[in-house]
Design a protein around this motif. Structure first.
Motif, PDB file in Angstrom:
ATOM      1  N   TYR A  88       0.831  -1.206   0.000  1.00  0.00           N
ATOM      2  CA  TYR A  88       0.000   0.000   0.000  1.00  0.00           C
ATOM      3  C   TYR A  88       0.869   1.261   0.000  1.00  0.00           C
ATOM      4  O   TYR A  88       0.569   2.235  -0.681  1.00  0.00           O
ATOM      5  CB  TYR A  88      -0.926  -0.010   1.224  1.00  0.00           C
ATOM      6  CG  TYR A  88      -1.797   1.210   1.322  1.00  0.00           C
ATOM      7  CD1 TYR A  88      -2.955   1.313   0.562  1.00  0.00           C
ATOM      8  CD2 TYR A  88      -1.472   2.260   2.182  1.00  0.00           C
ATOM      9  CE1 TYR A  88      -3.759   2.435   0.641  1.00  0.00           C
ATOM     10  CE2 TYR A  88      -2.268   3.381   2.266  1.00  0.00           C
ATOM     11  CZ  TYR A  88      -3.412   3.467   1.493  1.00  0.00           C
ATOM     12  OH  TYR A  88      -4.211   4.579   1.579  1.00  0.00           O
ATOM     13  N   GLU A  89       1.959   1.213   0.742  1.00  0.00           N
ATOM     14  CA  GLU A  89       2.860   2.370   0.820  1.00  0.00           C
ATOM     15  C   GLU A  89       3.687   2.553  -0.448  1.00  0.00           C
ATOM     16  O   GLU A  89       4.061   3.662  -0.796  1.00  0.00           O
ATOM     17  CB  GLU A  89       3.804   2.232   2.030  1.00  0.00           C
ATOM     18  CG  GLU A  89       3.112   2.321   3.367  1.00  0.00           C
ATOM     19  CD  GLU A  89       2.477   3.669   3.618  1.00  0.00           C
ATOM     20  OE1 GLU A  89       3.045   4.704   3.191  1.00  0.00           O
ATOM     21  OE2 GLU A  89       1.391   3.691   4.236  1.00  0.00           O
ATOM     22  N   MET A  90       3.971   1.467  -1.141  1.00  0.00           N
ATOM     23  CA  MET A  90       4.846   1.532  -2.312  1.00  0.00           C
ATOM     24  C   MET A  90       4.133   1.933  -3.597  1.00  0.00           C
ATOM     25  O   MET A  90       4.733   2.554  -4.467  1.00  0.00           O
ATOM     26  CB  MET A  90       5.494   0.163  -2.565  1.00  0.00           C
ATOM     27  CG  MET A  90       6.561  -0.196  -1.608  1.00  0.00           C
ATOM     28  SD  MET A  90       7.452  -1.685  -2.094  1.00  0.00           S
ATOM     29  CE  MET A  90       6.211  -2.771  -2.731  1.00  0.00           C
ATOM     30  N   LEU A  91       2.878   1.542  -3.738  1.00  0.00           N
ATOM     31  CA  LEU A  91       2.181   1.721  -5.003  1.00  0.00           C
ATOM     32  C   LEU A  91       1.143   2.836  -4.932  1.00  0.00           C
ATOM     33  O   LEU A  91       0.597   3.098  -3.857  1.00  0.00           O
ATOM     34  CB  LEU A  91       1.484   0.411  -5.403  1.00  0.00           C
ATOM     35  CG  LEU A  91       2.374  -0.820  -5.537  1.00  0.00           C
ATOM     36  CD1 LEU A  91       1.522  -2.046  -5.832  1.00  0.00           C
ATOM     37  CD2 LEU A  91       3.425  -0.623  -6.618  1.00  0.00           C
ATOM     38  N   ASP A  92       0.869   3.425  -6.078  1.00  0.00           N
ATOM     39  CA  ASP A  92      -0.214   4.401  -6.118  1.00  0.00           C
ATOM     40  C   ASP A  92      -1.536   3.641  -5.965  1.00  0.00           C
ATOM     41  O   ASP A  92      -1.582   2.425  -6.152  1.00  0.00           O
ATOM     42  CB  ASP A  92      -0.171   5.210  -7.424  1.00  0.00           C
ATOM     43  CG  ASP A  92      -0.364   4.360  -8.660  1.00  0.00           C
ATOM     44  OD1 ASP A  92      -1.506   3.905  -8.900  1.00  0.00           O
ATOM     45  OD2 ASP A  92       0.632   4.142  -9.380  1.00  0.00           O
ATOM     46  N   PRO A  93      -2.622   4.336  -5.612  1.00  0.00           N
ATOM     47  CA  PRO A  93      -3.886   3.648  -5.307  1.00  0.00           C
ATOM     48  C   PRO A  93      -4.392   2.718  -6.420  1.00  0.00           C
ATOM     49  O   PRO A  93      -4.862   1.614  -6.134  1.00  0.00           O
ATOM     50  CB  PRO A  93      -4.869   4.791  -5.068  1.00  0.00           C
ATOM     51  CG  PRO A  93      -4.015   5.908  -4.572  1.00  0.00           C
ATOM     52  CD  PRO A  93      -2.719   5.772  -5.316  1.00  0.00           C
ATOM     53  N   GLN A  94      -4.271   3.144  -7.663  1.00  0.00           N
ATOM     54  CA  GLN A  94      -4.760   2.306  -8.762  1.00  0.00           C
ATOM     55  C   GLN A  94      -3.932   1.032  -8.899  1.00  0.00           C
ATOM     56  O   GLN A  94      -4.468  -0.073  -9.018  1.00  0.00           O
ATOM     57  CB  GLN A  94      -4.744   3.071 -10.078  1.00  0.00           C
ATOM     58  CG  GLN A  94      -5.275   2.245 -11.231  1.00  0.00           C
ATOM     59  CD  GLN A  94      -5.232   3.006 -12.548  1.00  0.00           C
ATOM     60  OE1 GLN A  94      -4.789   4.136 -12.606  1.00  0.00           O
ATOM     61  NE2 GLN A  94      -5.683   2.357 -13.610  1.00  0.00           N
ATOM     62  N   ARG A  95      -2.611   1.147  -8.840  1.00  0.00           N
ATOM     63  CA  ARG A  95      -1.739  -0.034  -8.953  1.00  0.00           C
ATOM     64  C   ARG A  95      -1.885  -0.942  -7.730  1.00  0.00           C
ATOM     65  O   ARG A  95      -1.815  -2.167  -7.853  1.00  0.00           O
ATOM     66  CB  ARG A  95      -0.292   0.392  -9.148  1.00  0.00           C
ATOM     67  CG  ARG A  95      -0.091   0.991 -10.548  1.00  0.00           C
ATOM     68  CD  ARG A  95       1.303   1.447 -10.818  1.00  0.00           C
ATOM     69  NE  ARG A  95       2.243   0.343 -10.741  1.00  0.00           N
ATOM     70  CZ  ARG A  95       3.531   0.504 -10.481  1.00  0.00           C
ATOM     71  NH1 ARG A  95       4.026   1.702 -10.279  1.00  0.00           N
ATOM     72  NH2 ARG A  95       4.342  -0.526 -10.428  1.00  0.00           N
ATOM     73  N   TYR A  96      -2.085  -0.342  -6.562  1.00  0.00           N
ATOM     74  CA  TYR A  96      -2.324  -1.138  -5.355  1.00  0.00           C
ATOM     75  C   TYR A  96      -3.600  -1.965  -5.515  1.00  0.00           C
ATOM     76  O   TYR A  96      -3.612  -3.161  -5.222  1.00  0.00           O
ATOM     77  CB  TYR A  96      -2.422  -0.238  -4.123  1.00  0.00           C
ATOM     78  CG  TYR A  96      -2.830  -0.977  -2.878  1.00  0.00           C
ATOM     79  CD1 TYR A  96      -1.911  -1.769  -2.193  1.00  0.00           C
ATOM     80  CD2 TYR A  96      -4.137  -0.904  -2.401  1.00  0.00           C
ATOM     81  CE1 TYR A  96      -2.280  -2.468  -1.052  1.00  0.00           C
ATOM     82  CE2 TYR A  96      -4.514  -1.600  -1.265  1.00  0.00           C
ATOM     83  CZ  TYR A  96      -3.588  -2.377  -0.597  1.00  0.00           C
ATOM     84  OH  TYR A  96      -3.957  -3.082   0.526  1.00  0.00           O
ATOM     85  N   GLN A  97      -4.650  -1.333  -5.987  1.00  0.00           N
ATOM     86  CA  GLN A  97      -5.927  -2.016  -6.190  1.00  0.00           C
ATOM     87  C   GLN A  97      -5.766  -3.167  -7.197  1.00  0.00           C
ATOM     88  O   GLN A  97      -6.275  -4.262  -6.984  1.00  0.00           O
ATOM     89  CB  GLN A  97      -6.992  -1.032  -6.677  1.00  0.00           C
ATOM     90  CG  GLN A  97      -8.381  -1.626  -6.771  1.00  0.00           C
ATOM     91  CD  GLN A  97      -8.925  -2.040  -5.427  1.00  0.00           C
ATOM     92  OE1 GLN A  97      -8.620  -1.430  -4.395  1.00  0.00           O
ATOM     93  NE2 GLN A  97      -9.729  -3.077  -5.402  1.00  0.00           N
ATOM     94  N   GLN A  98      -5.036  -2.909  -8.276  1.00  0.00           N
ATOM     95  CA  GLN A  98      -4.808  -3.948  -9.288  1.00  0.00           C
ATOM     96  C   GLN A  98      -4.033  -5.129  -8.701  1.00  0.00           C
ATOM     97  O   GLN A  98      -4.370  -6.287  -8.944  1.00  0.00           O
ATOM     98  CB  GLN A  98      -4.039  -3.384 -10.477  1.00  0.00           C
ATOM     99  CG  GLN A  98      -4.837  -2.457 -11.350  1.00  0.00           C
ATOM    100  CD  GLN A  98      -3.967  -1.778 -12.405  1.00  0.00           C
ATOM    101  OE1 GLN A  98      -2.746  -1.678 -12.271  1.00  0.00           O
ATOM    102  NE2 GLN A  98      -4.613  -1.282 -13.459  1.00  0.00           N
ATOM    103  N   LYS A  99      -3.003  -4.818  -7.935  1.00  0.00           N
ATOM    104  CA  LYS A  99      -2.161  -5.886  -7.372  1.00  0.00           C
ATOM    105  C   LYS A  99      -2.933  -6.697  -6.339  1.00  0.00           C
ATOM    106  O   LYS A  99      -2.838  -7.936  -6.323  1.00  0.00           O
ATOM    107  CB  LYS A  99      -0.892  -5.286  -6.750  1.00  0.00           C
ATOM    108  CG  LYS A  99       0.164  -6.313  -6.443  1.00  0.00           C
ATOM    109  CD  LYS A  99       0.736  -6.909  -7.708  1.00  0.00           C
ATOM    110  CE  LYS A  99       1.902  -7.815  -7.445  1.00  0.00           C
ATOM    111  NZ  LYS A  99       2.402  -8.453  -8.657  1.00  0.00           N
ATOM    112  N   THR A 100      -3.701  -6.043  -5.488  1.00  0.00           N
ATOM    113  CA  THR A 100      -4.475  -6.779  -4.490  1.00  0.00           C
ATOM    114  C   THR A 100      -5.553  -7.629  -5.161  1.00  0.00           C
ATOM    115  O   THR A 100      -5.801  -8.758  -4.746  1.00  0.00           O
ATOM    116  CB  THR A 100      -5.116  -5.853  -3.451  1.00  0.00           C
ATOM    117  OG1 THR A 100      -5.933  -4.877  -4.106  1.00  0.00           O
ATOM    118  CG2 THR A 100      -4.079  -5.175  -2.590  1.00  0.00           C
TER     119      THR A 100
END
Length: 135
Positions: A88-100
């Motif tokens: 969550y700290e490393m990625l922007d919100p959109q990329r975090y959502q995609q990865k999760t």
């Protein structure tokens, strides 16, 4: 970073990835800890992110490997879940959502879907399913 440390990290990484020590869950803990410590020693933010993603991606690959025991793969998933705040700290919100979403989809596919289909298959082919109950 010393050559010896890099070699040790790579050896531990390979042990995790190929389940060389599937009876010892501490090896996964050691690998994650070494990966986080390794990232602390880096100064470039891109290198730090890459080091963290290397650990995470190794755990994801291991979780998805049907050649390894289910217990080992589930243990990798538990560590992936523990690393989510870091992600969550490393990625922007959109990329975090995609990865999760990717991680959850993989978990569902490799654990829940196969478990459900296995249960359906077993109940359809169970010798008890063809036996009629006596009144």
């Amino acid at each position: 970073m010393s050559f010896r440390y890099c070699f040790t990290f790579s050896a531990v990484e390979m042990s995790v990835r190929y389940g060389d020590s599937t009876t010892n869950d501490d090896i996964i803990n050691c690998y994650v800890h070494m990966g986080l410590e390794r990232a602390k020693g880096l100064t470039n933010i891109v290198a730090v992110r890459n080091a963290h993603m290397r650990v995470l991606n190794t755990l994801i690959e291991t979780m998805c490997d049907h050649c390894l025991s289910r217990v080992w793969r589930k243990q990798c998933y538990r560590y992936i879940k523990r690393l989510m705040p870091l992600l969550y700290e490393m990625l922007d919100p959109q990329r975090y959502q995609q990865k999760t979403q990717e991680i959850q989809t993989l978990y569902t596919f490799y654990f829940e879907e196969h478990q459900n289909s296995k249960q359906r298959h077993n109940s359809q082919h169970s010798p008890l399913s063809s036996i009629k109950k006596q009144p």
